[in-house]
Design an enzyme around this catalytic site. Structure first.
Site, PDB file in Angstrom:
ATOM      1  N   THR A   1       1.407   3.803   1.844  1.00 53.08           N
ATOM      2  CA  THR A   1       2.087   4.219   3.072  1.00 53.08           C
ATOM      3  C   THR A   1       3.137   3.218   3.540  1.00 53.08           C
ATOM      4  OG1 THR A   1       0.366   3.192   4.436  1.00 53.08           O
ATOM      5  CG2 THR A   1       0.113   5.555   3.897  1.00 53.08           C
ATOM      6  N   LYS A   2       3.199   2.036   2.914  1.00 54.89           N
ATOM      7  CA  LYS A   2       4.110   0.999   3.372  1.00 54.89           C
ATOM      8  C   LYS A   2       5.549   1.294   2.923  1.00 54.89           C
ATOM      9  CE  LYS A   2       1.086  -1.636   5.503  1.00 54.89           C
ATOM     10  NZ  LYS A   2      -0.213  -1.042   5.191  1.00 54.89           N
ATOM     11  N   ASN A   3       6.448   0.356   3.204  1.00 59.10           N
ATOM     12  CA  ASN A   3       7.876   0.609   3.000  1.00 59.10           C
ATOM     13  C   ASN A   3       8.287   0.608   1.540  1.00 59.10           C
ATOM     14  OD1 ASN A   3       7.282  -0.129   5.709  1.00 59.10           O
ATOM     15  ND2 ASN A   3       9.444  -0.434   6.099  1.00 59.10           N
TER      16      ASN A   3
ATOM     17  N   PHE B   1       0.853  -1.190   0.000  1.00 56.59           N
ATOM     18  CA  PHE B   1       0.000   0.000   0.000  1.00 56.59           C
ATOM     19  C   PHE B   1       0.895   1.248   0.000  1.00 56.59           C
ATOM     20  CE2 PHE B   1      -2.858   3.038   2.222  1.00 56.59           C
ATOM     21  CZ  PHE B   1      -3.964   2.934   1.387  1.00 56.59           C
TER      22      PHE B   1
END
Length: 385
Positions: A182-184, A180
């Site tokens: 916002t993930k890394n 997603f």
């Protein structure tokens, strides 16, 4: 005042845009060569463990549970300090969720609580690498020894992290990832499942492809013709398209850079907030090298809501991660009750995620620090008066 700082956001480069554009100009948009290449690239981060790319992080959990054979009558042990999908995707397969509390340092699944929750009906023990800090997988492995249960790592926060020097993705029987924004790293929407056992990985790949079997050696009626395909077990369309796999491959080339920047920002927060009254900072075990998806502080003295509101008003997009899963009405309606996981519930009452993402500048981080300091000071001055 400048604009709202989000708690997390994607980092997109011109190389990312070019990678996607190249696929859009080609012949494959859905399942094509970029899928295999992305899975191979991901396997370099999992210590060579095979990977199946899927359409999102929730799909990754659903696929992993299905590949593990989870079904009606089975139990899945889950910590409550996670996004609801870690539990709800197992419920979708007919499983019963058994919530086990988290430890009071990392807020990952407590091995002792997990051991107490395991029964003869346990099919999976699902750990969550909260905030990017790996759970204690050696201790958790002991909770399933002598049983038929599998150990799953929900690594939505932790790709690129290590545990005792071993990479996330190689620590549990099954590992799930989320990409997603916002993930890394991001594929817009996307996820993946890693599996130590090639047969379980094969089941995962079939489930994400509607259960369709095409390999001649696996067909029950192999001589029907070149068009022939069969469904032996039901699955769903959870495929990740070529165009998004191309974005993921480009992002993976910078994952080391992303992880290093997150670590640098965490170090700056740690230094700046070390002596700030009214908050506790995140802990880190000596054996872990976290990927730091979140920077979760604890706001003391019952002031979390006040500090949240003040920081939001100041343009700082703080977040709370997460509402304990068993508190959601869907689980409350099934009979789950508050008070059953006191460590997670106490943590939730204090938890606040500060902005953390690779594109966060030092100046913007200083703005976050100043806003937090000011929000805490307002209440302190009022109390003194």
């Amino acid at each position: 005042m400048t604009g709202m700082l989000p708690y997390g956001r994607q980092s997109i480069s011109e190389d990312d845009v070019a990678a996607v554009a190249d696929v859009l100009r080609g012949d494959w948009l859905t399942t094509g060569p970029q899928v295999d290449a992305f899975e191979a690239d991901l396997a370099r981060w999992t210590g060579g463990v095979g990977v199946a790319a899927v359409s999102n992080g929730t799909a990754a959990l659903h696929v992993a549970y299905a590949a593990a054979g989870v079904g009606p009558g089975d139990e899945v042990v889950v910590p409550p300090m996670t996004f609801v999908a870690t539990a709800s995707s197992a419920v979708a397969l007919g499983a019963t969720i058994v919530f086990a509390d988290v430890d009071d340092e990392t807020f990952c699944l407590d091995p002792a609580a997990a051991a107490a929750a395991v029964t003869s009906r346990t099919k999976v023990v699902a750990a969550v690498d909260y905030a990017g800090h790996p759970a204690d997988y050696d201790a958790l492995r002991k909770t399933v020894e002598g049983t038929d249960a599998l150990l799953l790592a929900d690594a939505a926060h932790s790709i690129g992290g290590t545990y005792h020097g071993r990479p996330v993705g190689s620590l549990a029987d099954l590992t799930t990832f989320s990409f997603f924004p916002t993930k890394n790293l991001t594929t817009a929407e996307g996820g993946a499942v890693a599996a130590l056992d090639p047969e379980i990985l094969k089941r995962a790949r079939r489930f994400r492809g509607v259960g369709v079997v095409r390999d001649r050696d696996d067909l029950r009626f192999p001589d029907e013709g070149g068009w022939h395909q069969e469904v032996h077990e039901f699955g769903l369309n959870y495929r990740l398209p070529d165009v998004l796999c191309a974005l993921g491959r480009s992002q993976l080339r910078r994952l080391g850079e992303f992880t290093a920047r997150r670590s640098a920002l965490v170090a700056r927060y740690d230094e700046a907030l070390a002596d700030l009254d009214g908050v506790l900072l995140p802990n880190r075990r000596s054996w872990a090298d976290p990927a730091w998806h979140l920077y979760p502080i604890r706001v003391l003295d019952g002031r979390r809501r006040e500090v949240y509101d003040r920081m939001r008003a100041a343009g700082i997009g703080v977040q709370v991660n997460y509402i304990p899963v068993h508190w959601h009405p869907a689980f409350a309606d099934l009979g789950y009750r508050r008070g059953s996981c006191p460590v997670a519930e106490s943590f939730y009452s204090q938890q606040l995620s500060l902005p953390l993402y690779p594109g966060l500048s030092d100046a913007d981080q200083d703005r976050v620090i100043d806003a937090l300091t000011a929000a805490l000071r307002v209440g302190s001055v009022r109390s003194a008066a």
